[in-house]
Scaffold this active site. Structure first.
Site, PDB file in Angstrom:
ATOM      1  N   GLU A  59      -8.944  10.343   3.321  1.00 39.71           N
ATOM      2  CA  GLU A  59      -7.848  10.098   4.263  1.00 39.71           C
ATOM      3  C   GLU A  59      -7.609  11.306   5.165  1.00 39.71           C
ATOM      4  O   GLU A  59      -7.338  11.147   6.354  1.00 39.71           O
ATOM      5  CB  GLU A  59      -6.553   9.764   3.502  1.00 39.71           C
ATOM      6  CG  GLU A  59      -6.626   8.499   2.667  1.00 39.71           C
ATOM      7  CD  GLU A  59      -7.098   8.734   1.235  1.00 39.71           C
ATOM      8  OE1 GLU A  59      -6.836   7.868   0.391  1.00 39.71           O
ATOM      9  OE2 GLU A  59      -7.732   9.773   0.954  1.00 39.71           O
ATOM     10  N   CYS A  90      -2.443  13.071   0.556  1.00 36.99           N
ATOM     11  CA  CYS A  90      -2.863  12.170   1.624  1.00 36.99           C
ATOM     12  C   CYS A  90      -1.716  11.285   2.103  1.00 36.99           C
ATOM     13  O   CYS A  90      -1.617  10.983   3.294  1.00 36.99           O
ATOM     14  CB  CYS A  90      -4.045  11.335   1.158  1.00 36.99           C
ATOM     15  SG  CYS A  90      -5.526  12.331   0.879  1.00 36.99           S
TER      16      CYS A  90
END
Length: 161
Positions: A59, A90
């Site tokens: 991510e 993330c």
């Protein structure tokens, strides 16, 4: 957007997770895709092991790449598709980027059960007061640092974000 389109983007994130974890062995089996206007803007896969960088999650790579490609630090018109529910880092980066929607496949429980990626201790740590956390935080030079913040506050040409 059609359900098929969402599933296609999510399947691409899963394919990237397979490349990271099984094919190239760059890190755990995590992949991510960021879209805008129903088009893929960026992709990412876990590269923690190969890069020796604990922050190189799928991510994070996808967010960084999207920001560079779109030339903006606000990705509020974008959607994140990820092979697994984002970890605390993330998820925080997703908030910082302004992304409003996440689609994920595997749960945090799946990542813990099948891969040993158990972030539950981080969630518990963040709920504690600073003095109770495992990582100790000590504040020093607050006045000196606050002076810089005061100058920043007065700066007329700063870019708000």
């Amino acid at each position: 957007m059609s359900q098929d389109k969402h599933l296609g983007f999510l399947r691409r994130a899963i394919a990237l997770s397979s490349r990271a974890g099984l094919e190239f062995c760059t890190g755990g089996p995590f992949g991510a895709v960021i879209t805008k206007d129903e088009q893929i803007v960026s992709e990412g896969m876990n590269r923690v092991v190969v890069s020796h960088d604990p922050t190189w999650h799928a991510e994070m790579e996808a967010i960084r790449s999207a920001a560079v490609k779109l030339q903006t630090f606000k990705l509020d018109a974008c959607t994140l598709y990820t092979s697994a529910e984002p970890c605390p880092m993330c998820l925080a980066a997703t908030y910082w980027a302004g992304i409003k929607t996440i689609y994920y496949a595997a749960s945090v429980d799946d990542a813990a059960l099948y891969g040993g990626f158990d972030d539950s201790f981080i969630y518990r740590q963040l709920q504690l007061s600073k003095d109770q956390r495992q990582v100790r935080s000590t504040q020093l030079l607050q006045e000196e640092a606050a002076q810089v913040w005061q100058l920043y506050q007065a700066k007329s040409d700063k870019v708000p974000y």
